[in-house]
Each structure stands twice: as C-alpha cells, then as structure tokens.
Scaffold this active site. Structure first.
Site, PDB file in Angstrom:
ATOM      1  N   TRP A 149      29.227  13.334   2.858  1.00 45.38           N
ATOM      2  CA  TRP A 149      30.613  13.705   2.550  1.00 45.38           C
ATOM      3  C   TRP A 149      30.983  13.072   1.208  1.00 45.38           C
ATOM      4  O   TRP A 149      30.658  11.897   0.967  1.00 45.38           O
ATOM      5  CB  TRP A 149      31.576  13.173   3.615  1.00 45.38           C
ATOM      6  CG  TRP A 149      31.938  14.144   4.696  1.00 45.38           C
ATOM      7  CD1 TRP A 149      31.133  14.580   5.721  1.00 45.38           C
ATOM      8  CD2 TRP A 149      33.219  14.795   4.880  1.00 45.38           C
ATOM      9  NE1 TRP A 149      31.820  15.446   6.523  1.00 45.38           N
ATOM     10  CE2 TRP A 149      33.106  15.605   6.037  1.00 45.38           C
ATOM     11  CE3 TRP A 149      34.424  14.765   4.200  1.00 45.38           C
ATOM     12  CZ2 TRP A 149      34.164  16.368   6.513  1.00 45.38           C
ATOM     13  CZ3 TRP A 149      35.486  15.530   4.673  1.00 45.38           C
ATOM     14  CH2 TRP A 149      35.341  16.330   5.812  1.00 45.38           C
ATOM     15  N   PHE A 202      31.218   8.177   9.674  1.00 42.32           N
ATOM     16  CA  PHE A 202      31.198   7.860  11.102  1.00 42.32           C
ATOM     17  C   PHE A 202      29.773   7.577  11.594  1.00 42.32           C
ATOM     18  O   PHE A 202      29.584   6.782  12.523  1.00 42.32           O
ATOM     19  CB  PHE A 202      31.816   9.032  11.882  1.00 42.32           C
ATOM     20  CG  PHE A 202      32.125   8.733  13.310  1.00 42.32           C
ATOM     21  CD1 PHE A 202      33.183   7.897  13.651  1.00 42.32           C
ATOM     22  CD2 PHE A 202      31.373   9.299  14.336  1.00 42.32           C
ATOM     23  CE1 PHE A 202      33.472   7.619  14.978  1.00 42.32           C
ATOM     24  CE2 PHE A 202      31.653   9.030  15.662  1.00 42.32           C
ATOM     25  CZ  PHE A 202      32.712   8.187  15.986  1.00 42.32           C
ATOM     26  N   CYS A 262      32.306   7.477   1.412  1.00 39.08           N
ATOM     27  CA  CYS A 262      33.595   7.603   0.733  1.00 39.08           C
ATOM     28  C   CYS A 262      34.541   8.394   1.631  1.00 39.08           C
ATOM     29  O   CYS A 262      34.304   9.565   1.914  1.00 39.08           O
ATOM     30  CB  CYS A 262      33.408   8.314  -0.598  1.00 39.08           C
ATOM     31  SG  CYS A 262      34.962   8.615  -1.442  1.00 39.08           S
ATOM     32  N   ASP A 305      45.449  14.881   5.524  1.00 42.25           N
ATOM     33  CA  ASP A 305      46.813  15.048   6.049  1.00 42.25           C
ATOM     34  C   ASP A 305      46.974  14.531   7.478  1.00 42.25           C
ATOM     35  O   ASP A 305      48.073  14.515   8.011  1.00 42.25           O
ATOM     36  CB  ASP A 305      47.185  16.545   6.032  1.00 42.25           C
ATOM     37  CG  ASP A 305      47.205  17.073   4.609  1.00 42.25           C
ATOM     38  OD1 ASP A 305      47.500  16.282   3.694  1.00 42.25           O
ATOM     39  OD2 ASP A 305      46.905  18.266   4.424  1.00 42.25           O
ATOM     40  N   THR A 306      45.852  14.137   8.108  1.00 40.75           N
ATOM     41  CA  THR A 306      45.914  13.701   9.512  1.00 40.75           C
ATOM     42  C   THR A 306      45.375  12.280   9.624  1.00 40.75           C
ATOM     43  O   THR A 306      44.758  11.780   8.677  1.00 40.75           O
ATOM     44  CB  THR A 306      45.059  14.647  10.404  1.00 40.75           C
ATOM     45  OG1 THR A 306      43.693  14.468  10.028  1.00 40.75           O
ATOM     46  CG2 THR A 306      45.473  16.104  10.244  1.00 40.75           C
ATOM     47  N   HIS A 349      42.801  11.093  10.916  1.00 39.09           N
ATOM     48  CA  HIS A 349      41.350  10.981  11.037  1.00 39.09           C
ATOM     49  C   HIS A 349      40.762   9.847  10.210  1.00 39.09           C
ATOM     50  O   HIS A 349      39.886   9.111  10.642  1.00 39.09           O
ATOM     51  CB  HIS A 349      40.694  12.293  10.564  1.00 39.09           C
ATOM     52  CG  HIS A 349      40.083  13.055  11.664  1.00 39.09           C
ATOM     53  ND1 HIS A 349      40.776  13.987  12.385  1.00 39.09           N
ATOM     54  CD2 HIS A 349      38.841  13.008  12.187  1.00 39.09           C
ATOM     55  CE1 HIS A 349      39.984  14.480  13.300  1.00 39.09           C
ATOM     56  NE2 HIS A 349      38.815  13.905  13.208  1.00 39.09           N
ATOM     57  N   PHE A 369      28.679  -3.377   3.107  1.00 41.08           N
ATOM     58  CA  PHE A 369      29.602  -2.258   3.264  1.00 41.08           C
ATOM     59  C   PHE A 369      30.009  -1.729   1.882  1.00 41.08           C
ATOM     60  O   PHE A 369      30.766  -2.397   1.157  1.00 41.08           O
ATOM     61  CB  PHE A 369      30.827  -2.819   4.001  1.00 41.08           C
ATOM     62  CG  PHE A 369      31.775  -1.828   4.564  1.00 41.08           C
ATOM     63  CD1 PHE A 369      31.404  -0.972   5.592  1.00 41.08           C
ATOM     64  CD2 PHE A 369      33.083  -1.756   4.091  1.00 41.08           C
ATOM     65  CE1 PHE A 369      32.297  -0.083   6.147  1.00 41.08           C
ATOM     66  CE2 PHE A 369      33.990  -0.862   4.640  1.00 41.08           C
ATOM     67  CZ  PHE A 369      33.598  -0.026   5.668  1.00 41.08           C
ATOM     68  N   ARG A 426      36.423   3.371  -8.618  1.00 38.21           N
ATOM     69  CA  ARG A 426      35.639   2.360  -7.902  1.00 38.21           C
ATOM     70  C   ARG A 426      34.129   2.588  -8.010  1.00 38.21           C
ATOM     71  O   ARG A 426      33.348   1.958  -7.300  1.00 38.21           O
ATOM     72  CB  ARG A 426      36.110   2.308  -6.439  1.00 38.21           C
ATOM     73  CG  ARG A 426      37.444   1.580  -6.342  1.00 38.21           C
ATOM     74  CD  ARG A 426      38.292   1.914  -5.148  1.00 38.21           C
ATOM     75  NE  ARG A 426      39.558   1.169  -5.189  1.00 38.21           N
ATOM     76  CZ  ARG A 426      40.610   1.479  -5.979  1.00 38.21           C
ATOM     77  NH1 ARG A 426      40.564   2.560  -6.757  1.00 38.21           N
ATOM     78  NH2 ARG A 426      41.704   0.740  -5.994  1.00 38.21           N
TER      79      ARG A 426
HETATM   80  N1  RBF Z   1      33.287  11.707   6.421  1.00 41.10           N
HETATM   81  C1  RBF Z   1      33.270  11.003   5.257  1.00 41.10           C
HETATM   82  O1  RBF Z   1      32.276  10.340   4.957  1.00 41.10           O
HETATM   83  N2  RBF Z   1      34.371  11.014   4.425  1.00 41.10           N
HETATM   84  C2  RBF Z   1      35.509  11.685   4.713  1.00 41.10           C
HETATM   85  O2  RBF Z   1      36.460  11.665   3.905  1.00 41.10           O
HETATM   86  C3  RBF Z   1      35.558  12.413   5.944  1.00 41.10           C
HETATM   87  N3  RBF Z   1      36.665  13.072   6.308  1.00 41.10           N
HETATM   88  C4  RBF Z   1      36.697  13.713   7.516  1.00 41.10           C
HETATM   89  C5  RBF Z   1      37.874  14.354   7.924  1.00 41.10           C
HETATM   90  C6  RBF Z   1      37.913  15.001   9.160  1.00 41.10           C
HETATM   91  C7  RBF Z   1      39.191  15.664   9.580  1.00 41.10           C
HETATM   92  C8  RBF Z   1      36.753  15.018   9.982  1.00 41.10           C
HETATM   93  C9  RBF Z   1      36.766  15.718  11.330  1.00 41.10           C
HETATM   94  C10 RBF Z   1      35.604  14.407   9.581  1.00 41.10           C
HETATM   95  C11 RBF Z   1      35.548  13.753   8.342  1.00 41.10           C
HETATM   96  N4  RBF Z   1      34.373  13.107   7.936  1.00 41.10           N
HETATM   97  C12 RBF Z   1      34.379  12.408   6.767  1.00 41.10           C
HETATM   98  C13 RBF Z   1      33.113  13.248   8.686  1.00 41.10           C
HETATM   99  C14 RBF Z   1      32.852  12.143   9.714  1.00 41.10           C
HETATM  100  O3  RBF Z   1      32.488  10.938   9.075  1.00 41.10           O
HETATM  101  C15 RBF Z   1      31.690  12.573  10.646  1.00 41.10           C
HETATM  102  O4  RBF Z   1      30.564  12.907   9.859  1.00 41.10           O
HETATM  103  C16 RBF Z   1      32.053  13.763  11.523  1.00 41.10           C
HETATM  104  O5  RBF Z   1      33.266  13.537  12.200  1.00 41.10           O
HETATM  105  C17 RBF Z   1      30.931  14.057  12.549  1.00 41.10           C
HETATM  106  O6  RBF Z   1      30.759  12.974  13.434  1.00 41.10           O
END
Ligand code: RBF
Length: 152
Positions: free
Chosen positions: A25, A60, A81, A86-87, A89, A114, A128
């Site tokens: 991501w 995650f 990163c 907007d939520t 999460h 980290f 950053r």
């Molecule tokens: N993962 C990131 O590494 N960076 C993010 O900004 C990010 N934003 C997310 C926003 C939403 C609404 C969701 C559902 C997931 C996001 N994830 C992001 C992914 C998350 O880390 C993970 O890979 C997924 O939720 C699958 O377990």
C-alpha cells in the site's frame, strides 16, 4: 537535540541476517523507505546477501510477516505508510501494526524496528522520506536497528 540523533553506527557483527518487510500500500512511499533502509545497512557494514526483502499487502500484515521472517533472520525492519482516510480504519490499523510489531520483538527477543509512517496526507509522507525535509525514516530505522544489534 530534537528528534533522531544521526550517530554513525558501524555494525559490530556483520554475519547477522536482516529481514525487511515492506507493505505494498502506498508503494510510492514504501519503496523510497526500503531503498534508504537497505542502502544504510550496506553502508554500515552489512553485505547485500544478508538482507532479505519480503512484501505484504498492507501495514496490518507487517507483524505476521515479521514474526515469520524472524524464524530465519536475526532482526527485522517493518516498512509501511498509513495515510488517513475518511473513516477510523487508519487508527485501528496503526494501533494493530505498532502493537503487533512490539509484540513480535519481545516474543522473539530479536530487534524489530518500526518504519511505518502514520500521516494525514501524501505531502507529510514525502517529507518523511527526505533527509532535507522532516527526515529519512527509512535511514533512521536502519540506524536504530544497528544500535540494537550492537547491544548484543
Ligand atoms: N494499508 C496500508 O499499508 N496503508 C493504508 O493507508 C491502508 N489503508 C487502508 C484503508 C482501508 C479502509 C482498508 C480496509 C485497508 C487499508 N490498508 C492500508 C490495508 C490493510 O493494511 C490490510 O492490508 C488490509 O486490511 C487486509 O488485511
């Protein structure tokens, strides 16, 4: 001095294996952090073939992959990163990722540092990754890891 103190750190034991786990991501940021973390380790004495790079979907998943990789490696850097949306999460993922990473380090008794940005927008994230702006967090993570490895 405010913030990170950029000590010159030379790795005492260059036989160690380091795993770098990178979230896909926001890869325009995480690839920059990866490149600087990796080159900093090499500049400070680690050979490239002692660095293993592993990709996961998002922040995650970083603690899981860190624990998995530490079965083989001596230390790890997690790179991700999170950019606020907007939520809520963002808060949940950031909490889980930070806690999970600390838990992995304490459970394995191996350094796991980290390099996860939790920012409000892309500008803050880019700042950053840059030593001449807020700081290069990939480089700082690698130097922190070397300090921890040198404790042994
Ligand atoms: N993962 C990131 O590494 N960076 C993010 O900004 C990010 N934003 C997310 C926003 C939403 C609404 C969701 C559902 C997931 C996001 N994830 C992001 C992914 C998350 O880390 C993970 O890979 C997924 O939720 C699958 O377990």
């Amino acid at each position: 001095m405010k913030g990170f103190k950029p000590d010159i750190q030379v790795l005492n034991n260059t036989t160690v294996k380091v795993s770098i786990i990178v979230a896909r991501w926001n890869s325009f940021i995480t690839e920059k952090l990866l490149n600087s973390a990796k080159s900093t380790l090499i500049e400070n004495g680690l050979s490239a073939n002692h660095i293993q790079i592993m990709y996961v979907p998002g922040c995650f998943e970083l603690p899981y992959a860190a624990k998995y990789s530490l079965a083989q490696a001596d230390a790890a850097i997690v790179i991700g990163c999170l950019i606020q949306g907007d939520t809520p999460h963002f808060e949940y993922i950031a909490q889980a990722c930070a806690h999970g990473t600390m838990q992995v380090s304490l459970e394995t008794l191996k350094p796991c540092v980290f390099a996860v940005l939790t920012v409000l927008n892309e500008t803050q994230a880019l700042e950053r990754t840059d030593e001449n702006r807020v700081g290069d967090k990939g480089k700082e993570a690698a130097l922190s890891l070397i300090q921890l490895l040198n404790l042994k």
